[in-house]
Design an enzyme around this catalytic site. Structure first.
Site, mmCIF file in Angstrom:
data_model
loop_
_atom_site.group_PDB
_atom_site.id
_atom_site.type_symbol
_atom_site.label_atom_id
_atom_site.label_comp_id
_atom_site.label_asym_id
_atom_site.label_seq_id
_atom_site.Cartn_x
_atom_site.Cartn_y
_atom_site.Cartn_z
ATOM 1 C CB SER A 59 -7.424 4.179 3.292
ATOM 2 O OG SER A 59 -6.569 3.596 4.273
ATOM 3 C CE LYS A 107 -3.690 2.117 2.821
ATOM 4 N NZ LYS A 107 -4.496 1.957 4.052
ATOM 5 C CB SER A 119 -7.676 1.307 6.449
ATOM 6 O OG SER A 119 -8.093 2.618 6.702
#
Length: 466
Positions: A156, A80, A180
């Site tokens: 996210s 990520k 997330s």
């Protein structure tokens, strides 16, 4: 190529060892998936094809010499874009980050995977600094759900979830500061695991401090266990990192749930849950009963901790933005700026009071787990909603209505938690259940998830008949 991209870590390692498959072929298959689907879903902030192929070629030589570097040699992975990667910029979904600087460090989890031969494909998309539960930013645009491109995959860690769902790599590192990883896992139908805080070392420290967990999003529970074996180790750069417990997370993974005491909470006693989601979650819970678990419907008994969580996020946002120049702050999303402005007004007494309340919540959950081995809830009360909005439409007019009430309590308490795919709505959208265990009982979460997966295999978009 398509079939290769769908293979699990264990399958790939076995084929490497038998010289029936090459890390180069596997990396090319993953890159082919990226080239085929990424223009539609926007799961990657950056793809480093040249370096990935070079790393795969080096891995191939090691396997041919019978000398693999470690447990994941030749396995394609992604990070990520909140996690540092040596040689690639980490822009955190933000135009405020200065790209022209040396990128000389890997985050601990990235470093552990690379040390054992894993092949980094690139960086997956995130919301700006991970501040919201959808994966959209001014820097990288909109990331879309592979089950319906008009819908969000959540966030996210939405890019990592989409990459997992579409076979764009095998192992995907995500982060979870309030849901997330689990939120996008539920909305895309993959397995998302948030370990106990500190089990996977993190560096540099997140602006949200010790709410921030590093975990994985994958297609199978076993893949998560293999990844944990590699990344669940301390790092001298992380002051919070737990001591190495030498746990083999693949051992006893098939132990099952017979005799376990499971608490099932449909709504925590205060959350609103979509009826179709509730029915699918209840059906999944019934599976655990059939597998021999002792299931009792009971709420954990805490008051909604949303205000506690918001205090830490607001303070963290304030801290984050103070590290930028006025020119950099000006290009940060207004929503994040607004949260930071609230954080600016928090008093020290208010912050310390929130810390006291957090500790009380954690103690309450520790007591709760004296009676129950696991807690099962919906991961989310809703399914995927349209892109271009931060909340489901029915929640937009009421900012106090909470569309993700089940995730952040366990960031506050630092417990391990996973989102497990449990079926689809009549419109073909994935739903997830959340499995939570007491702090440090990470393997128990994986064992329960594996037990469910063994009788209800997860379905991915490329093989689903919807």
């Amino acid at each position: 190529m398509s079939e290769i991209a769908d293979l699990s870590t264990s399958q790939l390692l076995s084929l490497y060892g038998d010289r029936q498959l090459s890390p180069v072929a596997v990396t090319k298959a993953a890159l082919e998936r990226i080239n085929t689907y990424n223009n539609s879903v926007n799961a990657f902030a950056i793809v480093d094809e040249k370096t990935a192929l070079a790393e795969a070629q080096a891995s191939e030589v090691r396997w041919l010499n019978g000398n693999p570097l470690g447990l994941v040699d030749g396995i394609p992975f992604t990070a990520k874009d909140l996690l540092l990667t040596k040689g690639l910029p980490t822009r955190r979904g933000s135009k405020a980050i200065i790209v022209n600087q040396p990128w000389e460090e890997d985050a601990p989890a990235v470093a552990r995977l690379r040390e054992q031969g894993a092949v980094l494909l690139g960086k997956t998309t995130t919301s700006e600094f991970g501040w919201k539960g959808v994966t959209e930013s001014q820097l990288t645009g909109i990331t879309r759900n592979p089950w319906n491109l008009n819908l969000t995959p959540g966030g996210s860690s939405g890019g990592a979830a989409v990459a997992a769902a579409l076979g764009m790599g095998t192992l995907h590192l995500g982060t979870d500061g309030g849901g997330s990883s689990r939120t996008p896992a539920a909305l895309t139908g993959v397995f998302g695991f948030k370990p106990t805080f500190g089990r996977v070392a993190g560096y540099p420290s997140a602006h949200t401090g010790n709410l921030f967990h590093v975990g994985v999003l994958v297609r199978t529970v076993t893949d998560a266990a293999v990844a944990l074996n590699v990344i669940a180790h301390p790092d001298v750069r992380d002051w919070y990192a737990l001591p190495d417990d030498q746990q083999d997370y693949t051992s006893d993974l098939d132990k099952g749930v017979a005799g376990l005491r499971i608490a099932y909470s449909p709504n925590f006693g205060y959350a609103e849950v979509d009826s179709e989601v509730a029915a699918l979650v209840k059906a999944a819970v019934d599976v655990f009963s059939k597998l021999g678990a002792i299931v009792e419907e009971v709420d954990p008994g805490f008051v909604n901790p949303r205000l506690i969580f918001q205090t830490f996020w607001q303070a963290g946002a304030s801290k984050l933005l103070r590290g930028f120049s006025p020119e950099q702050q000006a290009v940060i999303e207004e929503g994040l700026q607004s949260i930071a402005q609230i954080g600016d007004r928090l008093t020290l007494a208010e912050y310390l009071s929130a810390q006291d309340a957090r500790e009380a919540l954690a103690r309450q959950m520790q007591r709760f787990h004296q009676n129950y081995d696991l807690l099962i809830t919906p991961t989310l009360p809703v399914v995927a909603f349209p892109v271009g909005q931060n909340r489901p439409l029915s929640y937009i007019d009421n900012p106090q209505r909470d569309w993700s009430p089940f995730s952040y309590p366990f960031n506050l308490t630092q417990q391990p938690a996973a989102s497990v795919p449990c079926g689809f709505t009549k419109n073909g959208l994935p739903v997830g259940i959340q499995i939570v265990a007491a702090k440090y009982q990470d393997l128990l979460v994986l064992q329960a998830a594996k037990a469910y997966e063994s009788v209800s295999p997860f379905i991915m978009p490329l093989t689903a008949s919807n």
